[in-house]
Design an enzyme around this catalytic site. Sequence first.
Site, PDB file in Angstrom:
ATOM      1  CB  CYS A   3       4.771  -1.325  -3.237  1.00 12.82           C
ATOM      2  SG  CYS A   3       2.983  -1.183  -2.768  1.00 12.82           S
TER       3      CYS A   3
ATOM      4  CG  HIS B 186       6.913   1.781  -7.864  1.00 14.10           C
ATOM      5  ND1 HIS B 186       7.109   0.675  -7.314  1.00 14.10           N
ATOM      6  CD2 HIS B 186       5.842   2.490  -7.394  1.00 14.10           C
ATOM      7  CE1 HIS B 186       5.982   0.404  -6.661  1.00 14.10           C
ATOM      8  NE2 HIS B 186       5.406   1.664  -6.557  1.00 14.10           N
TER       9      HIS B 186
ATOM     10  CD  GLU C  94       9.301   5.286 -10.792  1.00 21.57           C
ATOM     11  OE1 GLU C  94      10.386   4.198 -10.900  1.00 21.57           O
ATOM     12  OE2 GLU C  94       8.340   4.972 -11.146  1.00 21.57           O
TER      13      GLU C  94
ATOM     14  CE  LYS D  52       4.927  -2.212  -9.368  1.00 20.44           C
ATOM     15  NZ  LYS D  52       6.288  -1.868  -9.569  1.00 20.44           N
TER      16      LYS D  52
ATOM     17  CG  HIS E 126       1.610  -2.586  -7.781  1.00 21.49           C
ATOM     18  ND1 HIS E 126       2.933  -3.392  -6.927  1.00 21.49           N
ATOM     19  CD2 HIS E 126       1.530  -1.308  -7.098  1.00 21.49           C
ATOM     20  CE1 HIS E 126       3.436  -2.443  -6.111  1.00 21.49           C
ATOM     21  NE2 HIS E 126       2.716  -1.283  -6.209  1.00 21.49           N
TER      22      HIS E 126
ATOM     23  CG  PHE F  83       0.698   3.066   0.500  1.00 13.42           C
ATOM     24  CD1 PHE F  83       0.802   3.690  -0.755  1.00 13.42           C
ATOM     25  CD2 PHE F  83      -0.623   2.371   0.673  1.00 13.42           C
ATOM     26  CE1 PHE F  83      -0.152   3.508  -2.015  1.00 13.42           C
ATOM     27  CE2 PHE F  83      -1.606   2.621  -0.432  1.00 13.42           C
ATOM     28  CZ  PHE F  83      -1.526   3.088  -1.504  1.00 13.42           C
TER      29      PHE F  83
END
Length: 415
Positions: A165, A305, A316, A337, A342, A403
């Site tokens: 991502c 994010h 975050e 998002k 996403h 990831f």
Amino acid sequence: MTQRRVVVTGIGTINPLGNNIAEYFTNLEKGVSGAAPITHFDAEKFKTKFACEVKNYDPAQHFDRKEVRKYDLFTQYALIAATQAVEDSALDLEKIDLEQAGVIWSSGIGGLKSFFDECLGYAEGGMTPRFSPFFIPRMIADIAAGFISMKYGFMGPNYCTVSACASSNHGLIDAFNYIRWGKATVMVAGGSEAAVNEPSVGGFNSMHALSTRNDDPQHASRPFDKDRDGFVIGEGAGALILEEYEHAKARGAKIYCEIVGGGCSADAYHFTAPHPEGKGAKKAMRDAIAEAGITPDQIDYVNVHGTSTPAGDRPELKAVAEVLGEHVYDANISSTKSMTGHLLGAAGAIEALACIFAINHGTIPPTINCENLDPEIDPRLNLTLNKAQKREVRCAMSNTFGFGGHNSTIILRKI
């Protein structure tokens, strides 16, 4: 070496909020949700039955039948967004040096649907294996960059960045660096993803990563809300034309903003979970700020994010607060998002476009669907909840994490 300035002179998109920039920006400001029941396949047996799909899409409006046979959906989206961006930039392809024009296009997964369909065909076939001659080129993640370069004759740097991502933020940073270092003059950069399909939804369901709010899809993506239960998968593409500033100025180009910094890091912690203290995220943000040559108090907007997961949202925001210090309470923060879902490897591209919207329209897109703030999140933060807010944006920072512990941050500045 004197580093050159890099500006954005063209933009394009196809995503769950719109099939072009005008639609996307309008729906960002309105706080529209792109979530709805899945139409790409029969999702009745799946735990999650909804997604943020591109709406009203007909490939025949963009490609002939022979082209469609060659292109996975992620490549179709890539070509549509890139075409919009090139047209928006008003580049004269007969006048620019095509050897100094390149493409860095990103995708976290690539042609997963093509791979799945071919495997199904093989499993259901007879004694003799039958595979399409287009199978491999439809599937590989780098093919979109190749097709964009072929369409325009761009012979400069050409490849795909893959970091889950974080992919398209990494691609934007690479394109930015090629121009800064004098190795290119014009770059098409962005990302695309078309992962609303059986293996993707099934795989994320098995990880308990997706929301299962099937009775209320439009309110399922709810970053920072205490009742969030996972992210909503999206699809589409975003494209930016990056150009050396003097080159853009000489041809009288429209300039949206300047890209001034990028930061990359690794959590070195876990293969899917972010670091609980946001260590890698802090390094990426601090490196981007240092490279931009600005101070934290110059950042007016942070597009986080913000996937709508407790494991991601909390660390975050704590990392952002540590990096910005007391200024964090004067800055706007939002997760778009909440509206787009996403887009995985394409997330950074469409979120960079959201930052461009904020800079050029003086409007912060909201975080929708946050009704009950997570009690572990600092209530003093301005998370731009549920309604867009007006303000001047001098610098915007955009985070994407993937990831594998991949972190990438870019900073865009008003010019």
